[in-house]
Scaffold this motif. Structure first.
Motif, PDB file in Angstrom:
ATOM      1  N   PRO A 237     -11.783 -19.626   7.803  1.00 24.56           N
ATOM      2  CA  PRO A 237     -11.978 -20.830   6.966  1.00 24.56           C
ATOM      3  C   PRO A 237     -10.836 -21.071   5.974  1.00 24.56           C
ATOM      4  CG  PRO A 237     -13.569 -19.102   6.390  1.00 24.56           C
ATOM      5  CD  PRO A 237     -12.910 -18.678   7.662  1.00 24.56           C
ATOM      6  N   ASP A 238     -10.089 -20.009   5.621  1.00 24.73           N
ATOM      7  CA  ASP A 238      -8.991 -20.175   4.660  1.00 24.73           C
ATOM      8  C   ASP A 238      -7.642 -20.390   5.336  1.00 24.73           C
ATOM      9  OD1 ASP A 238     -10.833 -19.769   2.648  1.00 24.73           O
ATOM     10  OD2 ASP A 238     -10.490 -17.592   2.580  1.00 24.73           O
ATOM     11  N   LYS A 243      -7.375 -26.277   9.530  1.00 20.68           N
ATOM     12  CA  LYS A 243      -8.460 -26.965   8.799  1.00 20.68           C
ATOM     13  C   LYS A 243      -8.864 -28.275   9.464  1.00 20.68           C
ATOM     14  CE  LYS A 243      -8.401 -25.040   4.178  1.00 20.68           C
ATOM     15  NZ  LYS A 243      -8.224 -25.281   2.740  1.00 20.68           N
ATOM     16  N   ASP A 244      -7.883 -28.974  10.015  1.00 25.30           N
ATOM     17  CA  ASP A 244      -8.194 -30.264  10.636  1.00 25.30           C
ATOM     18  C   ASP A 244      -8.853 -30.116  12.002  1.00 25.30           C
ATOM     19  OD1 ASP A 244      -7.098 -31.496   8.458  1.00 25.30           O
ATOM     20  OD2 ASP A 244      -5.113 -31.782   9.359  1.00 25.30           O
ATOM     21  N   LEU A 245      -8.777 -28.892  12.573  1.00 25.69           N
ATOM     22  CA  LEU A 245      -9.358 -28.674  13.907  1.00 25.69           C
ATOM     23  C   LEU A 245     -10.828 -28.261  13.860  1.00 25.69           C
ATOM     24  CD1 LEU A 245      -6.801 -26.820  16.227  1.00 25.69           C
ATOM     25  CD2 LEU A 245      -7.996 -28.955  16.688  1.00 25.69           C
ATOM     26  N   VAL A 246     -11.228 -27.636  12.727  1.00 23.62           N
ATOM     27  CA  VAL A 246     -12.604 -27.124  12.625  1.00 23.62           C
ATOM     28  C   VAL A 246     -13.597 -28.276  12.804  1.00 23.62           C
ATOM     29  CG1 VAL A 246     -14.307 -26.024  11.122  1.00 23.62           C
ATOM     30  CG2 VAL A 246     -11.937 -25.198  11.153  1.00 23.62           C
ATOM     31  N   THR A 265     -15.198 -15.782   9.329  1.00 18.55           N
ATOM     32  CA  THR A 265     -14.311 -14.812   8.658  1.00 18.55           C
ATOM     33  C   THR A 265     -13.794 -13.733   9.604  1.00 18.55           C
ATOM     34  OG1 THR A 265     -16.261 -13.557   7.988  1.00 18.55           O
ATOM     35  CG2 THR A 265     -15.351 -15.127   6.386  1.00 18.55           C
ATOM     36  N   TYR A 266     -14.287 -13.706  10.833  1.00 13.99           N
ATOM     37  CA  TYR A 266     -13.851 -12.652  11.768  1.00 13.99           C
ATOM     38  C   TYR A 266     -12.362 -12.743  12.117  1.00 13.99           C
ATOM     39  CZ  TYR A 266     -13.033 -10.439  16.309  1.00 13.99           C
ATOM     40  OH  TYR A 266     -12.492  -9.719  17.345  1.00 13.99           O
ATOM     41  N   PRO A 267     -11.789 -13.923  12.440  1.00 18.65           N
ATOM     42  CA  PRO A 267     -10.367 -13.973  12.810  1.00 18.65           C
ATOM     43  C   PRO A 267      -9.463 -13.540  11.655  1.00 18.65           C
ATOM     44  CG  PRO A 267     -11.475 -16.002  13.452  1.00 18.65           C
ATOM     45  CD  PRO A 267     -12.410 -15.258  12.556  1.00 18.65           C
TER      46      PRO A 267
END
Length: 901
Positions: A237-238, A243-246, A265-267
């Protein structure tokens, strides 16, 4: 036990090892009794697989256990070493299936479960006892009357009881979860049964185009064959890049199937591209992500590691064949961005080493979080101690990171899961005994679960199920908890952890106080012994060649807690030589105890040592044994078996054989009959104490020697006078004899110094010499007391004791010992012509060495390029060679005068 009067001339363990073991076993020497007047000491043998043969790991593990058991038995404990064997579900089923194929040309499914199990039990009866027979060759002092098997009636009852108890508490459940699957063995595996190894592999970077026609995202994977079951792409998420793909969709390459881009948060944004493909049915981490995001779980690989219909045209292909073809197609279509060679952790089946496939499956699990907490607390509170302590970190790490334990196995050999399914209403009944009807609808159409339990589920109960649990037996009350578990570091996770949480759950107590962790036996090059390398060593062959005692002593003195050891033949030969030295010294002692008819000569009464007519050397050897008793007892209590064994070696070889026997010989052959009685009594007393100390390490030779010694007082508990039933020596503060010990040690130091001077001068031991000895202040009496021993053992005809260095003759060879200086006149010891030739050659050689090293250090090229360590080593050599040269020149000057040069 014997009609011979003395030991055989030649030490040959084949003459007595089997005979002695048979004698011990028939006499009940290994049997542990419930005795309220004794403390119990209990070890449960890690049960070897019934498929196995005794290998060097077993030999080490069992020898360590036997040393501790024999030590405690001699100390007066009711010592129980409980033996047994493990049914080893996977390994045994593989063996039986292979046999059926070879002999009958059938698969197990052709026979059906009942017939297959008949053959499995027949195989167990035929081969299962093989390893326990081999254990006897090693000298294992197990209580064989209590031998157990993980699938015997009592253990099976305990397993069912434990399963039902956990199920009723909600700690066992059935669920569809991701498990480790071995395609070769055809069964699930727990996390502990998967061996992880770093291997050279490949990462492929593929582009997943955006569904709206944009660039999409590039994802790296080491397993492109699982792309068919992708359900999402995850990004952190950070991670601003995505960000534009989520929330948008991308297409699986070539398949053109839409999947979402999700934030999780896994990646790790620092790894690869920061975007990861999510395949919940084929990766444990992806499964967790899928659970958090409620993602579907399609599969593309089946239980035979072949591609499913989800793989389209690749259906039916082996997973690795598919990988090759699929990557080629993706590359041809332009989706492959790049490849990258990487070291990748690969999980393999601990049995067959096939790469494990994560698979979704309906399985039985143990909920671990609540069970792990008491096991963690047991270690942190000190109720459970690891030796060495560093292994506690591994134990705690495993428990703190533990996942739910998959306990069902798709096998027929093992403890069948005590769960029953009503075929009419679907009710699941978990019970210790098979129900006659459904508890919900009353139907009798009930079928038991086809799976068996993980082998480690039954092994986890071993310390208490073998003593009668779940019944409150007398054995359980007396011998449990056990005292120490001896195990290799490679099965801490498999077994130790599970025993601890199972015991705490069922008995409320840790199953043992100590976990003594040892390393592996490696070959001489430090490699792990394995069939593939062909470097395995058969302990039975070693026993046949060297004897069990030599193997046992080599193993126990060659290893320190927690560390690996290298198997070296020279160490084995050294142990054999030690046994031979003890044999010959004992034979000498026995011979000097007997008259011509073989009857024992009279000996002094040493019951009260303070009033016995002991000489200094007698008190010295008694004090050395007393000191060894204290040291060996303490080190054994701390599990430092190598240090204990080495001290026994030093006592017997260096102090008893090399010194005391040599000193006492003159008295045995002398005219003083009363003193002979004392000498004989001390020889026997000391030898008996040493045999007691050595017995745990080398039980056979010590028992054999013991039988030829005067029996002394026969205990009611030991009417046969067996060493194994004797008492361990106890340290006695009154037997330190410091003054007498100092005198003998001074004599020994002076004798050693004279022997060194002889060797340096190349003078034969038979050459008679004179000596001049200067005592340090306050040591005059101690030094003079050494005179008779020095004359006899150093072949000195006359000793002059002087008080000042000015009295030292001009031309001497000298040596300094603690409290004295020893001088040997050169005229006594030297062949001057031969010495002149030797020193001249030595001078020339040393001059060459000095010239070489000085030249090297004067070479600017060498000094500028060589590492500082190398330069310092060369400087040290220069100092050493120059000092040696100076001594040779001084000696040569003296010799030149004598030869007229």
């Amino acid at each position: 036990m014997t009609i011979e009067k003395n030991l055989a001339k030649t030490y040959d363990p084949k003459d007595f090892e089997d005979r002695i073991y048979d004698m011990w076993e028939k006499s009940g020497a290994f049997k542990a009794e419930i005795d309220p007047d004794k403390k119990p000491f209990t070890i449960v043998m890690p049960p070897p697989n019934i498929t196995g043969q005794l290998h060097m790991g077993h030999a080490l593990d069992q020898t360590l256990q036997d040393v501790l058991t024999r030590f405690k038995r001699l100390q007066g404990y009711s010592a129980l070493w409980l033996p047994g064997s493990d049914h080893a579900s996977i390994a045994t089923e593989v063996k039986v299936v292979d046999r059926i194929r070879q002999e009958e040309g059938l698969e197990k499914e052709d026979l059906g479960r009942e017939e297959f199990l008949k053959r499995a039990w027949a195989w167990k009866e035929e081969f299962g006892g093989k390893i326990t027979k081999q254990c006897r060759k090693l000298g294992d002092s197990c209580d064989w009357d209590r031998e157990r098997f993980t699938m015997d009636e009592g253990c099976n009852k305990a397993v069912n009881h434990f399963f039902v108890k956990l199920y009723e508490k909600g700690l066992i459940y059935r669920g569809n979860r991701l498990i480790n699957w071995c395609p070769e063995c055809g069964t699930s595996l727990s996390d502990a049964e998967v061996e992880h190894e770093d291997k050279n592999g490949m990462y492929w970077y593929f582009r997943y185009p955006a569904a709206d026609g944009g660039e999409g995202v590039v994802v790296a994977t080491s397993r492109p064959e699982t792309i068919f079951a992708d359900v999402a792409i995850a990004v952190h998420p950070d991670d601003d890049r995505y960000k534009d793909l989520v929330g948008k969709k991308v297409l699986i390459p070539l398949l053109n199937k839409e999947i979402p881009v999700i934030a999780d948060t896994y990646p790790d944004p620092e790894k690869g591209t920061g975007a990861v493909k999510i395949t919940p049915a084929h990766d444990p981490n992806d499964f967790e992500v899928g659970q958090r995001h409620d993602l579907p779980t399609p599969t593309c690989i089946d239980f035979e590691a072949k591609m499913t219909a989800a793989a389209g045209k690749y259906e039916g292909m082996d997973r690795y064949e598919c990988r090759k073809a699929w990557v080629a197609d993706l590359e041809a279509a332009g989706y492959l961005v790049k490849t990258e060679e990487k070291v990748i952790p690969v999980g393999e089946c601990y049995r067959c080493h096939t790469v494990v496939e994560p698979m979704l499956s309906d399985q039985w699990f143990v909920k671990m979080e609540d069970l792990a907490k008491p096991a963690i607390e047991a270690a942190k509170s000190g109720d459970l101690e690891h030796v060495p302590e560093r292994f506690e970190k591994i134990y705690l790490h495993w428990l703190e990171e533990i996942r739910d334990w998959c306990i069902s196995r798709q096998l027929w050999w093992g403890h069948r899961i005590p769960a029953y399914y009503c075929q009419d209403c679907g009710e699941i009944i978990v019970a210790e005994e098979a129900p006659s009807k459904c508890s919900k609808c009353g139907s009798t159409n009930i079928k038991q679960d086809e799976d068996v339990l993980d082998t480690w589920f039954s092994s986890a109960l071993w310390p208490f199920s073998t003593l009668g649990w779940p019944e409150e037996t007398e054995d359980l009350k007396y011998f449990y908890p056990t005292d120490v578990l001896v195990t290799g570091y490679d099965i801490i996770f498999f077994w130790v952890v599970r025993m601890v949480f199972s015991a705490l759950e069922t008995t409320g107590k840790s199953p043992f106080k100590y976990v003594y962790v040892h390393g592996l036996v490696r070959d001489a090059q430090g490699r792990k012994m394995s069939k593939s390398l062909g470097n395995g060593i058969d302990p039975l062959e070693i026993i046949d060649q060297y004897g069990a005692d030599a193997l046992r002593f080599m193993l126990t003195t060659g290893i320190t807690p927690g560390n690996d050891m290298r198997f070296k033949t020279d160490k084995l030969e050294s142990s054999r030589n030690f046994a031979n030295k003890l044999w010959n010294a004992s034979r000498f002692t026995i011979m000097n105890l007997q008259d011509e008819e073989g009857n024992f000569k009279p000996m002094a009464d040493l019951t009260d040592l303070s009033n016995a007519a002991l000489k200094d050397e007698d008190k010295w050897i008694i004090s050395r044994v007393n000191d060894a008793v204290k040291y060996i007892t303490n080190t054994l209590e701390k599990f430092d078996l190598a240090l204990a064994g080495q001290r026994a070696y030093d006592l017997i070889w260096n102090e008893y054989c090399d010194w005391y026997i040599e000193i006492v010989k003159g008295r045995l052959y002398g005219d003083d009959e009363e003193d002979k009685k004392v000498a004989r009594a001390v020889l026997v007393k000391v030898l008996k104490d040493m045999l007691r100390l050595l017995h745990p390490f080398m039980p056979y030779i010590t028992e054999e020697i013991w039988a030829y010694l005067p029996a002394g007082e026969i205990k009611e508990s030991n009417p046969d006078n067996f060493l194994i039933k004797e008492d361990w020596p106890v340290y006695d503060e009154s037997l330190t004899f410091e003054a007498e010990a100092e005198k003998i040690e001074m004599a020994m130091a002076i004798i050693r110094s004279i022997r060194n001077i002889r060797a340096e001068a190349d003078a034969a031991p038979s050459k008679k010499l004179t000596a001049v000895i200067l005592s340090a202040e306050g040591k005059e009496e101690v030094v003079k007391s050494a005179e008779r021993h020095v004359k006899k053992l150093a072949n000195i005809t006359d000793i002059t004791f002087i008080a000042d260095k000015s009295e030292v003759p001009e031309e001497v060879m000298s040596a300094v010992v603690a409290g004295a200086e020893v001088f040997i006149p050169l005229d006594d010891i030297m062949d001057y012509d031969a010495e002149y030739d030797r020193l001249t050659k030595e001078k020339k050689k040393l001059e060459g060495e000095v010239k070489r090293v000085v030249g090297k250090l004067s070479n600017e090229g060498f000094v500028s390029k060589a590492p500082e360590k190398v330069i310092n080593e060369e400087k040290a050599k220069q100092v050493k060679y120059e000092e040696m040269l100076a001594k040779v020149i001084d000696r040569l000057a003296i010799v030149e005068k004598k030869v007229g040069k």
